[in-house]
Design a protein around this motif. Sequence first.
Motif, PDB file in Angstrom:
ATOM      1  N   UNK A  87     -94.650  23.184 -18.700  1.00  0.00           N
ATOM      2  CA  UNK A  87     -95.776  23.389 -18.104  1.00  0.00           C
ATOM      3  C   UNK A  87     -96.409  22.215 -17.325  1.00  0.00           C
ATOM      4  N   UNK A  88     -95.230  21.141 -17.416  1.00  0.00           N
ATOM      5  CA  UNK A  88     -95.653  19.846 -16.455  1.00  0.00           C
ATOM      6  C   UNK A  88     -95.054  19.876 -15.230  1.00  0.00           C
TER       7      UNK A  88
ATOM      8  N   UNK B 240    -103.725  20.347 -15.622  1.00  0.00           N
ATOM      9  CA  UNK B 240    -104.305  20.175 -16.943  1.00  0.00           C
ATOM     10  C   UNK B 240    -105.185  21.373 -17.572  1.00  0.00           C
ATOM     11  N   UNK B 241    -105.667  22.201 -16.580  1.00  0.00           N
ATOM     12  CA  UNK B 241    -106.236  23.424 -17.049  1.00  0.00           C
ATOM     13  C   UNK B 241    -105.185  24.400 -17.600  1.00  0.00           C
ATOM     14  N   UNK B 242    -103.863  24.469 -16.951  1.00  0.00           N
ATOM     15  CA  UNK B 242    -102.532  25.237 -17.354  1.00  0.00           C
ATOM     16  C   UNK B 242    -102.098  24.715 -18.622  1.00  0.00           C
TER      17      UNK B 242
ATOM     18  N   UNK C  31    -106.657  12.482 -24.198  1.00  0.00           N
ATOM     19  CA  UNK C  31    -105.428  11.917 -24.179  1.00  0.00           C
ATOM     20  C   UNK C  31    -104.570  12.491 -23.048  1.00  0.00           C
ATOM     21  N   UNK C  32    -104.457  13.981 -23.059  1.00  0.00           N
ATOM     22  CA  UNK C  32    -103.738  14.723 -22.157  1.00  0.00           C
ATOM     23  C   UNK C  32    -104.071  14.340 -20.768  1.00  0.00           C
ATOM     24  N   UNK C  33    -105.299  14.428 -20.515  1.00  0.00           N
ATOM     25  CA  UNK C  33    -105.720  13.859 -19.097  1.00  0.00           C
ATOM     26  C   UNK C  33    -105.447  12.664 -18.722  1.00  0.00           C
ATOM     27  N   UNK C  34    -105.656  11.729 -19.411  1.00  0.00           N
ATOM     28  CA  UNK C  34    -105.531  10.478 -19.028  1.00  0.00           C
ATOM     29  C   UNK C  34    -103.996   9.992 -18.856  1.00  0.00           C
ATOM     30  N   UNK C  35    -102.956  10.594 -19.544  1.00  0.00           N
ATOM     31  CA  UNK C  35    -101.551  10.671 -19.517  1.00  0.00           C
ATOM     32  C   UNK C  35    -101.393  11.270 -17.969  1.00  0.00           C
TER      33      UNK C  35
ATOM     34  N   UNK D 294    -106.663  12.976  -9.117  1.00  0.00           N
ATOM     35  CA  UNK D 294    -107.363  13.734  -9.818  1.00  0.00           C
ATOM     36  C   UNK D 294    -107.482  15.278  -9.206  1.00  0.00           C
ATOM     37  N   UNK D 295    -107.421  15.552  -7.969  1.00  0.00           N
ATOM     38  CA  UNK D 295    -107.405  16.906  -7.446  1.00  0.00           C
ATOM     39  C   UNK D 295    -106.032  17.542  -7.920  1.00  0.00           C
ATOM     40  N   UNK D 296    -104.978  16.496  -7.885  1.00  0.00           N
ATOM     41  CA  UNK D 296    -103.386  17.083  -8.048  1.00  0.00           C
ATOM     42  C   UNK D 296    -103.569  17.647  -9.677  1.00  0.00           C
ATOM     43  N   UNK D 297    -104.064  16.931 -10.420  1.00  0.00           N
ATOM     44  CA  UNK D 297    -104.004  17.136 -11.940  1.00  0.00           C
ATOM     45  C   UNK D 297    -105.183  18.185 -12.412  1.00  0.00           C
ATOM     46  N   UNK D 298    -106.138  18.391 -11.750  1.00  0.00           N
ATOM     47  CA  UNK D 298    -106.905  19.416 -12.337  1.00  0.00           C
ATOM     48  C   UNK D 298    -106.143  20.719 -12.729  1.00  0.00           C
TER      49      UNK D 298
END
Length: 355
Positions: free
Chosen positions: A77-78, A53-55, A35-39, A46-50
């Motif tokens: 954290x966003x 997402x990990x943090x 859910x968090x990853x899809x939002x 994808x490269x920006x999100x990684x």
Amino acid sequence: MIIQTPIAQLIINWFHFYGRKELPWKKTNKIYKIWISEIMLQRTKVSTVIPFYNKFIKKFPSFKKLEKSNLNQILYYWSGLGYYSRAHNIYKSVKIIKKKHSGKLPNTIKDLIKLPGIGKTTAGAILSFSINSFVSILDSNIERVLKRFYYIKNINTNNNYKKYLWKVIEKITPIQQTNKFNQGIMDIGSLICTPINPKCIICPLKNFCISYKKKIIYIKKSNNYKKNIVLKKYFMIILQNKNYVFLEKRKKNKIWNQLFCFPSFLSIKNIKKWLIEKKIQIKKIKKLKKIIHKLSNFNMLIIPIIVLCKKKNIYNLNKLSNNYIWFNLLKNDKIAVPSPIKKILLNINKYIREK
């Protein structure tokens, strides 16, 4: 009319060898993390999100941890990922899930799409990648693959076009290994069937792709045409007293909603008026280097102006409040700020530590 082809099996076969299985959210089937990853992946690469997402997951590894947080923590954290309405939607969803679903994410399309920021595709992705539900998804990458593979042209209105594409993807989505098919077709769209200069020669679908057979080439667009991007000027006042700077929380329905920023103005005249109204005792004023910050629909020209003041007299606050803060640059207080503000704070912090 959709011609019957082995497209689903071709995509699943390709995914087994070349799919992006190494992504952090692909190493789990926990519905919360997906859910968090899809939002986060909405309108973001994808490269920006990684790293974000990990943090985020490190801080909030479970829904129980997330529901104990407040909006400022989630925004902190966003910070830097942009499109902050998504973070607000997560916060709102947490309240709804806790109240209506006993603290567990719903596992049906009907219930998921009732949560803020979740449409049919996001809901389908969440269920497909967590519990392998037989559901179709239709993001921009998939739309492009379908359009080229079946050589589908726009039909009447965009609304009818979208409905038609949904019918197409729902017809070809396989009952078995739905999750692999959904991820595979997205990966092909992202890595191979790109908007310009697609890598048709290595595409697993090329032997059945009508656009490829018709030799329709999507070449790189000319650099001669450039979209006119509006540049908006903002003066940002950095009230500084020793190692403290003044920040205020942005109002709702404004850019960077609920994030802490420097007071901003559209003109020097407004700045002077504000300084007089707040009775700021000025020691020194200095302009810093201009910053251009790119947003989705316009660019910001930020002109930071440091105002060294004699006292922290404005609202006289030394700690975090609901709307204002005198932020201590020498401490690591976790407050949510947008990326250009974070850069300015780091530069000022560096200058103070070197003095």
